[in-house]
Design a protein around this motif. Sequence first.
Motif, PDB file in Angstrom:
ATOM      1  N   ILE A 126       0.996  -1.293   0.093  1.00 34.96           N
ATOM      2  CA  ILE A 126       0.083   0.112   0.008  1.00 34.96           C
ATOM      3  C   ILE A 126       0.681   1.156  -0.010  1.00 34.96           C
ATOM      4  CG2 ILE A 126      -1.616   1.411   1.372  1.00 34.96           C
ATOM      5  CD1 ILE A 126      -2.524  -1.258   2.594  1.00 34.96           C
ATOM      6  N   VAL A 127       0.679   2.202  -0.791  1.00 36.20           N
ATOM      7  CA  VAL A 127       1.573   3.242  -0.888  1.00 36.20           C
ATOM      8  C   VAL A 127       0.190   4.288  -1.078  1.00 36.20           C
ATOM      9  CG1 VAL A 127       3.004   4.686  -2.081  1.00 36.20           C
ATOM     10  CG2 VAL A 127       3.389   2.316  -2.018  1.00 36.20           C
ATOM     11  N   TYR A 128       0.375   5.644  -0.094  1.00 42.71           N
ATOM     12  CA  TYR A 128      -0.481   6.638  -0.153  1.00 42.71           C
ATOM     13  C   TYR A 128       0.136   7.891   0.151  1.00 42.71           C
ATOM     14  CZ  TYR A 128      -4.622   9.011   1.326  1.00 42.71           C
ATOM     15  OH  TYR A 128      -5.712  10.175   1.402  1.00 42.71           O
ATOM     16  N   THR A 129      -0.095   8.888  -0.894  1.00 43.33           N
ATOM     17  CA  THR A 129       0.697  10.131  -0.860  1.00 43.33           C
ATOM     18  C   THR A 129      -0.344  11.193  -0.432  1.00 43.33           C
ATOM     19  OG1 THR A 129       2.497   9.461  -2.239  1.00 43.33           O
ATOM     20  CG2 THR A 129       2.079  11.623  -2.008  1.00 43.33           C
ATOM     21  N   ILE A 130      -0.243  12.146   0.367  1.00 42.08           N
ATOM     22  CA  ILE A 130      -0.826  13.331   0.459  1.00 42.08           C
ATOM     23  C   ILE A 130      -0.107  14.516   0.712  1.00 42.08           C
ATOM     24  CG2 ILE A 130      -0.811  12.957   3.275  1.00 42.08           C
ATOM     25  CD1 ILE A 130      -3.926  13.509   3.078  1.00 42.08           C
TER      26      ILE A 130
ATOM     27  N   TYR B 161       7.067   6.329   6.650  1.00 40.12           N
ATOM     28  CA  TYR B 161       6.638   7.438   6.334  1.00 40.12           C
ATOM     29  C   TYR B 161       7.675   8.357   5.861  1.00 40.12           C
ATOM     30  CZ  TYR B 161       2.982   6.615   9.966  1.00 40.12           C
ATOM     31  OH  TYR B 161       1.877   6.162  10.726  1.00 40.12           O
TER      32      TYR B 161
ATOM     33  N   THR C  23       4.401  10.672   2.221  1.00 40.12           N
ATOM     34  CA  THR C  23       4.264   9.315   1.416  1.00 40.12           C
ATOM     35  C   THR C  23       4.340   8.103   2.471  1.00 40.12           C
ATOM     36  OG1 THR C  23       5.189   9.987  -0.577  1.00 40.12           O
ATOM     37  CG2 THR C  23       4.824   7.676  -0.221  1.00 40.12           C
TER      38      THR C  23
ATOM     39  N   ARG D 152      -6.006  -0.391   3.170  1.00 38.81           N
ATOM     40  CA  ARG D 152      -6.544   0.431   2.029  1.00 38.81           C
ATOM     41  C   ARG D 152      -7.605   1.154   2.441  1.00 38.81           C
ATOM     42  NH1 ARG D 152      -5.356  -4.434  -2.077  1.00 38.81           N
ATOM     43  NH2 ARG D 152      -3.091  -3.863  -2.627  1.00 38.81           N
TER      44      ARG D 152
ATOM     45  N   TRP E  48      -5.928   3.730   5.869  1.00 33.17           N
ATOM     46  CA  TRP E  48      -4.700   4.839   5.909  1.00 33.17           C
ATOM     47  C   TRP E  48      -5.181   5.929   5.222  1.00 33.17           C
ATOM     48  CZ3 TRP E  48      -0.870   4.878   8.697  1.00 33.17           C
ATOM     49  CH2 TRP E  48      -0.128   3.743   9.013  1.00 33.17           C
ATOM     50  N   PRO E  49      -6.096   6.199   4.109  1.00 36.48           N
ATOM     51  CA  PRO E  49      -6.643   7.433   3.709  1.00 36.48           C
ATOM     52  C   PRO E  49      -7.495   8.061   4.744  1.00 36.48           C
ATOM     53  CG  PRO E  49      -6.821   5.668   1.920  1.00 36.48           C
ATOM     54  CD  PRO E  49      -6.442   5.073   3.235  1.00 36.48           C
TER      55      PRO E  49
ATOM     56  N   SER F 229      -6.078  11.592   5.969  1.00 39.59           N
ATOM     57  CA  SER F 229      -6.733  12.728   5.672  1.00 39.59           C
ATOM     58  C   SER F 229      -7.305  13.329   7.036  1.00 39.59           C
ATOM     59  CB  SER F 229      -7.957  12.285   4.844  1.00 39.59           C
ATOM     60  OG  SER F 229      -7.617  11.775   3.929  1.00 39.59           O
TER      61      SER F 229
END
Length: 176
Positions: A16-20, A104, A116, A134, A137-138, A142
């Motif tokens: 899982i990769v999440y970028t904000i 992180y 990220t 999935r 994490w968002p 957020s």
Amino acid sequence: MSKGSEIDVKNFKPAIVYTIYIAATPEQVWKALTTAEFSRNYFSGFAIEADLKVGGAFIARAPDGSEHISGEVIECDPPKKLTVTWNVNWPALVEKLGPTLVTYEIEEAGDVVKLTMLQSHDRDISDDILSGGRAGWPAILSSLKSLLETGHALAIKLQPPERMLAALKEMGIGTP
């Protein structure tokens, strides 16, 4: 910058990769990710306790004070990068799924921060089991973004997806 030697991070692949992007400084994001004071607000009451040195303890306490997540600091380069083992304390989970690494990466991107988050594993994990991260994490990140930008976290009710719980049960992994 230091690296832990207990776990060979080369064997872990991001699942899982999440970028904000966050209107904050790298130091503010680092503090939000590593202190109970901030995390309780954006992480559904969970308090992060981190001994910010390689080999230091990394714990996420549930609102009732129990250790929901226990781990160890693998890499610590404030305020740029933190890698920890992120092991959910459910019966037989780590034994059957192996350790989880969470990294992180905090980068300046003009007047904002690019955060990220990578969730990595040393083996293949099914999509059903990964559905929890999935979804989670968002919502968590957020809420962190909202807290840093507005002073108010988001009130997002987090529940493990049914398909994840069913897959864990099928593997003999207990859940609360």
